[in-house]
Design an enzyme around this catalytic site. Structure first.
Site, PDB file in Angstrom:
ATOM      1  N   ARG A 135      -7.575   3.169  -0.085  1.00 47.72           N
ATOM      2  CA  ARG A 135      -7.238   2.832  -1.468  1.00 47.72           C
ATOM      3  C   ARG A 135      -8.483   2.236  -2.119  1.00 47.72           C
ATOM      4  O   ARG A 135      -9.482   2.005  -1.444  1.00 47.72           O
ATOM      5  CB  ARG A 135      -6.066   1.850  -1.518  1.00 47.72           C
ATOM      6  CG  ARG A 135      -6.384   0.477  -0.951  1.00 47.72           C
ATOM      7  CD  ARG A 135      -5.226  -0.502  -1.120  1.00 47.72           C
ATOM      8  NE  ARG A 135      -5.583  -1.817  -0.629  1.00 47.72           N
ATOM      9  CZ  ARG A 135      -4.735  -2.838  -0.537  1.00 47.72           C
ATOM     10  NH1 ARG A 135      -3.473  -2.689  -0.890  1.00 47.72           N
ATOM     11  NH2 ARG A 135      -5.136  -4.008  -0.081  1.00 47.72           N
ATOM     12  N   CYS A 139     -14.553   4.767  -8.758  1.00 47.17           N
ATOM     13  CA  CYS A 139     -15.745   4.232  -9.428  1.00 47.17           C
ATOM     14  C   CYS A 139     -15.315   3.736 -10.806  1.00 47.17           C
ATOM     15  O   CYS A 139     -14.787   4.514 -11.602  1.00 47.17           O
ATOM     16  CB  CYS A 139     -16.795   5.331  -9.572  1.00 47.17           C
ATOM     17  SG  CYS A 139     -18.030   4.901 -10.831  1.00 47.17           S
ATOM     18  N   ASN A 173      -4.464  -3.333  -9.309  1.00 45.89           N
ATOM     19  CA  ASN A 173      -4.166  -4.286  -8.237  1.00 45.89           C
ATOM     20  C   ASN A 173      -5.455  -4.878  -7.697  1.00 45.89           C
ATOM     21  O   ASN A 173      -6.396  -4.150  -7.369  1.00 45.89           O
ATOM     22  CB  ASN A 173      -3.435  -3.572  -7.091  1.00 45.89           C
ATOM     23  CG  ASN A 173      -2.859  -4.560  -6.090  1.00 45.89           C
ATOM     24  OD1 ASN A 173      -2.045  -5.394  -6.449  1.00 45.89           O
ATOM     25  ND2 ASN A 173      -3.306  -4.481  -4.846  1.00 45.89           N
ATOM     26  N   GLU A 174      -5.500  -6.179  -7.647  1.00 43.23           N
ATOM     27  CA  GLU A 174      -6.624  -6.882  -7.025  1.00 43.23           C
ATOM     28  C   GLU A 174      -7.976  -6.243  -7.368  1.00 43.23           C
ATOM     29  O   GLU A 174      -8.722  -5.819  -6.473  1.00 43.23           O
ATOM     30  CB  GLU A 174      -6.431  -6.963  -5.503  1.00 43.23           C
ATOM     31  CG  GLU A 174      -5.288  -7.873  -5.106  1.00 43.23           C
ATOM     32  CD  GLU A 174      -5.260  -8.211  -3.613  1.00 43.23           C
ATOM     33  OE1 GLU A 174      -5.798  -7.432  -2.813  1.00 43.23           O
ATOM     34  OE2 GLU A 174      -4.705  -9.261  -3.260  1.00 43.23           O
ATOM     35  N   CYS A 181     -23.201   3.778  -7.908  1.00 42.38           N
ATOM     36  CA  CYS A 181     -23.565   5.169  -8.226  1.00 42.38           C
ATOM     37  C   CYS A 181     -24.395   5.245  -9.514  1.00 42.38           C
ATOM     38  O   CYS A 181     -24.609   4.239 -10.197  1.00 42.38           O
ATOM     39  CB  CYS A 181     -22.302   6.015  -8.340  1.00 42.38           C
ATOM     40  SG  CYS A 181     -21.402   5.743  -9.880  1.00 42.38           S
ATOM     41  N   CYS A 184     -22.539   4.093 -12.647  1.00 42.83           N
ATOM     42  CA  CYS A 184     -22.584   2.632 -12.772  1.00 42.83           C
ATOM     43  C   CYS A 184     -23.980   2.196 -13.188  1.00 42.83           C
ATOM     44  O   CYS A 184     -24.138   1.235 -13.956  1.00 42.83           O
ATOM     45  CB  CYS A 184     -22.176   1.967 -11.456  1.00 42.83           C
ATOM     46  SG  CYS A 184     -20.399   2.039 -11.176  1.00 42.83           S
ATOM     47  N   GLU A 327       1.280 -12.861  -4.917  1.00 36.53           N
ATOM     48  CA  GLU A 327       1.430 -12.361  -3.550  1.00 36.53           C
ATOM     49  C   GLU A 327       1.020 -13.428  -2.541  1.00 36.53           C
ATOM     50  O   GLU A 327       0.040 -14.150  -2.742  1.00 36.53           O
ATOM     51  CB  GLU A 327       0.551 -11.132  -3.321  1.00 36.53           C
ATOM     52  CG  GLU A 327       0.988  -9.908  -4.055  1.00 36.53           C
ATOM     53  CD  GLU A 327       0.083  -8.719  -3.727  1.00 36.53           C
ATOM     54  OE1 GLU A 327      -0.382  -8.606  -2.582  1.00 36.53           O
ATOM     55  OE2 GLU A 327      -0.175  -7.932  -4.640  1.00 36.53           O
ATOM     56  N   TRP A 335      -4.521  -8.120   8.568  1.00 41.12           N
ATOM     57  CA  TRP A 335      -5.913  -7.758   8.300  1.00 41.12           C
ATOM     58  C   TRP A 335      -6.918  -8.774   8.842  1.00 41.12           C
ATOM     59  O   TRP A 335      -8.108  -8.640   8.625  1.00 41.12           O
ATOM     60  CB  TRP A 335      -6.119  -7.521   6.799  1.00 41.12           C
ATOM     61  CG  TRP A 335      -5.435  -8.483   5.879  1.00 41.12           C
ATOM     62  CD1 TRP A 335      -4.258  -8.262   5.216  1.00 41.12           C
ATOM     63  CD2 TRP A 335      -5.870  -9.799   5.493  1.00 41.12           C
ATOM     64  NE1 TRP A 335      -3.927  -9.360   4.450  1.00 41.12           N
ATOM     65  CE2 TRP A 335      -4.893 -10.321   4.595  1.00 41.12           C
ATOM     66  CE3 TRP A 335      -6.962 -10.590   5.814  1.00 41.12           C
ATOM     67  CZ2 TRP A 335      -4.997 -11.592   4.028  1.00 41.12           C
ATOM     68  CZ3 TRP A 335      -7.067 -11.862   5.245  1.00 41.12           C
ATOM     69  CH2 TRP A 335      -6.090 -12.339   4.368  1.00 41.12           C
ATOM     70  N   GLU A 375      -0.303  -0.943   6.588  1.00 43.73           N
ATOM     71  CA  GLU A 375       0.196  -2.320   6.590  1.00 43.73           C
ATOM     72  C   GLU A 375       1.522  -2.460   7.333  1.00 43.73           C
ATOM     73  O   GLU A 375       2.315  -3.360   7.064  1.00 43.73           O
ATOM     74  CB  GLU A 375       0.279  -2.823   5.145  1.00 43.73           C
ATOM     75  CG  GLU A 375      -1.127  -2.916   4.581  1.00 43.73           C
ATOM     76  CD  GLU A 375      -1.224  -3.430   3.159  1.00 43.73           C
ATOM     77  OE1 GLU A 375      -2.193  -4.159   2.866  1.00 43.73           O
ATOM     78  OE2 GLU A 375      -0.360  -3.079   2.353  1.00 43.73           O
ATOM     79  N   PHE A 377       2.134  -3.551  10.186  1.00 40.85           N
ATOM     80  CA  PHE A 377       2.302  -4.823  10.917  1.00 40.85           C
ATOM     81  C   PHE A 377       2.133  -6.043  10.013  1.00 40.85           C
ATOM     82  O   PHE A 377       2.009  -7.165  10.496  1.00 40.85           O
ATOM     83  CB  PHE A 377       1.349  -4.889  12.111  1.00 40.85           C
ATOM     84  CG  PHE A 377       1.765  -3.959  13.225  1.00 40.85           C
ATOM     85  CD1 PHE A 377       2.955  -4.170  13.918  1.00 40.85           C
ATOM     86  CD2 PHE A 377       0.998  -2.859  13.560  1.00 40.85           C
ATOM     87  CE1 PHE A 377       3.370  -3.303  14.916  1.00 40.85           C
ATOM     88  CE2 PHE A 377       1.397  -1.990  14.561  1.00 40.85           C
ATOM     89  CZ  PHE A 377       2.591  -2.206  15.246  1.00 40.85           C
TER      90      PHE A 377
HETATM   91  C1  GLA Z   1      -3.040  -7.802  -1.207  1.00 41.70           C
HETATM   92  C2  GLA Z   1      -2.662  -6.489  -1.848  1.00 41.70           C
HETATM   93  C3  GLA Z   1      -1.427  -5.897  -1.241  1.00 41.70           C
HETATM   94  C4  GLA Z   1      -1.479  -5.942   0.274  1.00 41.70           C
HETATM   95  C5  GLA Z   1      -1.730  -7.352   0.715  1.00 41.70           C
HETATM   96  C6  GLA Z   1      -1.811  -7.503   2.207  1.00 41.70           C
HETATM   97  O1  GLA Z   1      -2.254  -8.822  -1.696  1.00 41.70           O
HETATM   98  O2  GLA Z   1      -2.475  -6.642  -3.228  1.00 41.70           O
HETATM   99  O3  GLA Z   1      -1.301  -4.563  -1.683  1.00 41.70           O
HETATM  100  O4  GLA Z   1      -2.491  -5.103   0.736  1.00 41.70           O
HETATM  101  O5  GLA Z   1      -2.959  -7.796   0.183  1.00 41.70           O
HETATM  102  O6  GLA Z   1      -2.009  -8.834   2.563  1.00 41.70           O
END
Ligand code: GLA
Length: 693
Positions: A135, A139, A173-174, A181, A184, A327, A335, A375, A377
């Site tokens: 994911r 770019c 997301n995040e 490149c 950029c 979150e 991770w 993810e 686990f």
């Molecule tokens: C971040 C991401 C989520 C997931 C969690 C795992 O919060 O936004 O999609 O990958 O990490 O801890």
């Protein structure tokens, strides 16, 4: 000729932690504290969806974030959209009374995008073009990516902006990656053009007379890439600034789509605490709700402090307004190399900590634990083993107790201590080729924060240019880079009678990361009553320091060759090459204010004493009226935070703790009253209000 792209943000206003615009009020007035998490129904057959909403209701879940990673399902082939399944999910949540934070799915583009348009995939500093199959491989400068991201976002907005379940929008997301490149590179040139105006201006700022780096034309400038030796430090710094702004531009252009269609619906994206690739002082004014992801490590004994500090940053970014924990993990993450699960007590404490520190919502990644994928686990609110599990029972119990905390919704945490933190300064300090790479900003922040956490003293993390007028004590644990205006802002603390505590290696560089010439800390020497001429990382084993006030100690890692001017040497090196040189300086100003400069790394107990003295001079007290260094602190490991009229006591240890209080207190979590001393079981929490006798 370099052409600026339409959505740019480097003309953004001065970042000072402007309050978020729309906020959570409308939602929390109706729903109370928000509770829920990421919901990925696309991983499950439809019959599971019905079980999901039933379980959500039973657990008190009132908000879920939907669709974060569903681009490939929503647009299986370019321009072909399949939205009905998502519509069904939203309808189901709507009839079940669960609000939706609808995500635009642009963090993870489908395979077809990167295969058909390889330039949409990011390139590393080593020139490797990243693949799909994970994911975040996009770019941020690719016009095709941006156009396709706006298209899918626009299609979702058109279809769902007025869906009654959709109460918040979650862009991407995040955001937090960097690409090197050529696209950029061109955007970087445009960004520099806007920042410096002329190539001469760029050459001056980057100091390109060094190592023959002079540029004759914007097109010669490249992102920092694999190179034989050290990269120009201002180039590296500007690239970090640019990379953050470039991502922010993506957020802003999607947010505008939502605003046009649903002007009253708050729009946000999830921050990542002290994230090294995004300057959230620049992001915060652009989000309606400051939202954060915090993954405290149960194996780290400093985890409660680190989480507290991150939450205090979020409150600072929100200008004191309520923010939300978007979150966190209910159990283990997957991770880290070795992932300890949270106990139910720890899960509850981590959630309540955020609420205590100003969050109006506590949400998780994710609702149901994935059976497949990277993810599988990672813990979730519903584990693989189902709802009849310790973890899920804790989730239900916590949902019920959050329902009893309505009183804190919208309430403020009042802090009289500010911690100064700035991303540019952090970035500049962590460049290579510094006097020592053992002096780390995050370590310093934590070391200076620790005594305040222990005393239950509230701290707001602020930008150095922010409004400091409400703070009696301002602490800059390590502010290497500071521009002239911000230095003046900090000086104002002492000039109006407050206390300023500066940690080592502060005030060193200007906004271009050029060293300020003269005796250091150049902008503050008169305030601290002394000045320095040489940075002296210390030999292993430490160097003795003599101090009547603090007690003798051994300094490690860092020293500075300081001399006393008209201040006071609170501590002085007594041996080694720095023998006789002040290690800690202090000066009382005619205004009644005070400035301290700690030119070394004392042991924690000594630093605690320095901070305690500053706290006492500033007249600040903790949540229980405790002052460090004056009488007993809170029992070891008990965290105390006051939000509005609710006193949160969190026992972060696995032992029993008693906290001496006076009068009758009512615990909102259990509904019980206690007179005098309150008792906390292992990993237990109380949310107390005072009962008027
Ligand atoms: C971040 C991401 C989520 C997931 C969690 C795992 O919060 O936004 O999609 O990958 O990490 O801890």
């Amino acid at each position: 000729m370099v052409r600026p792209t339409p959505a740019t943000v480097n003309a953004a206003p001065r970042p000072t932690g402007t309050p978020a615009r729309r906020g959570l009020d409308a939602l929390t007035r109706e729903l109370g504290l928000l509770y829920g998490g990421d919901y990925n129904p696309e991983q499950w057959p439809r019959e599971v969806w019905h079980e999901d909403v039933a379980l959500m209701r039973a657990a008190g879940v009132n908000l879920v974030t939907v669709g974060v990673f569903s681009w490939a399902l929503l647009e299986p082939r370019p321009g072909e959209f399949e939205l009905d399944w998502l519509g069904d999910v939203l309808d189901l949540l709507q009839v079940s009374g669960i609000a939706v934070d609808l995500a635009t799915p642009t963090a993870s583009p489908p395979a077809w995008l990167g295969l058909r348009w390889p330039e949409t995939r990011a390139v590393t500093a080593d020139g490797v073009r990243l693949s799909h199959g994970s994911r975040n491989h996009f770019c941020p400068s690719s016009p095709v990516y941006r156009e396709r991201a706006l298209t899918i976002a626009g299609v979702l907005v058109d279809r769902f902006a007025s869906h009654p379940a959709v109460r918040m929008w979650h862009i991407g997301n995040e955001y937090g990656q960097v690409c090197h490149c050529d696209l950029c590179g061109a955007e970087f040139q445009a960004w520099l053009h806007r920042r410096y105006g002329t190539v001469d201006g760029l050459n001056r700022a980057w100091g390109t007379t060094f190592w023959s780096q002079r540029y004759d034309d914007w097109t010669e400038v490249v992102p920092p890439r694999a190179a034989p030796y050290l990269i120009n430090p201002t180039q590296a710094l500007d690239y970090r600034r640019f990379a953050s702004d470039q991502l922010l531009a993506l957020y802003v252009e999607q947010r505008e789509l939502v605003r046009q269609a649903a002007p009253a619906t708050p729009v946000t994206t999830n921050f990542m605490g002290f994230h090294p690739l995004t300057d959230y002082w620049r992001w915060a004014p652009e989000v309606d709700v400051v939202a954060d992801d915090t993954y405290g490590d149960p194996a780290d004994e400093d985890s409660p402090l680190l989480q507290g500090l991150a939450h205090d940053l979020m409150r600072g970014l929100a200008g004191g307004a309520p923010w939300m924990l978007m979150e966190q993990a209910a159990g283990a993450v997957n991770w880290r190399p070795h992932n300890l699960p949270k106990t139910p007590g720890r899960m509850r404490l981590d959630s309540l900590r955020a609420i205590a520190r100003g969050a109006d919502g506590s949400c998780y990644f994710q609702w149901r634990q994935s059976a497949f994928g990277a993810e599988r686990f990672h813990s979730a609110l519903v584990p693989h083993a189902g709802p009849d599990t310790r973890l899920h029972r804790a989730v239900r119990a916590h949902g019920a107790e959050l329902g009893r905390l309505h009183r804190v919704v919208g309430a403020r945490v009042e802090a009289r201590v500010a911690f100064v933190f700035d991303w540019s300064s952090w970035w500049a300090t962590e460049e290579r080729a510094m006097p020592s790479d053992r002096l780390r900003v995050m370590d310093q922040l934590l070391a200076y924060y620790r005594p305040l956490w222990r005393a239950g003293i509230a701290v707001d993390v602020v930008h150095p240019g922010g409004d400091l007028s409400g703070y009696d004590l301002v602490v800059a644990p390590q502010l290497y880079l500071v521009d002239d205006d911000d230095a003046q802002n900090l000086r104002g603390v002492v000039e109006r009678g407050g206390v300023l505590l500066l940690g080592p290696f502060s005030g060193v560089a200007d906004a271009d990361a050029h060293i300020r010439l003269g005796r250091f800390p150049v902008p503050f020497t008169d305030l601290v009553g002394g000045s320095g001429e040489e940075y002296c990382p210390l030999p292993d084993g430490g160097v003795p320091v003599r101090s009547e006030a603090l007690g003798d100690f051994s300094a490690t890692v860092w020293g500075e060759r300081l001399r006393l001017d008209d201040g006071e040497a609170v501590a002085t090196f007594a041996g080694g090459d720095l023998d006789g040189s002040p290690a800690v300086l202090r000066r009382c100003a005619p205004s009644g204010g005070e400035a301290w400069y700690v030119g070394t790394l004392p042991p924690q107990a000594v630093l605690d004493e320095i901070v305690a003295r500053c706290v006492r001079s500033a007249g600040v007290v903790g949540a229980l009226g405790r002052v460090p260094g004056a009488g007993p602190l809170l029992p070891d490991g008990v965290e105390a935070v006051r939000r509005g009229d609710v006193l949160f006591l969190l026992n972060t240890t696995t032992e029993e703790r008693d906290v001496a209080l006076v009068g009758v207190h009512h615990d909102l979590l259990t509904g019980t009253d206690t007179t005098g001393t309150v008792h906390l079981g292992p990993e237990d929490a109380l949310a107390l209000i005072e009962r008027i006798a």
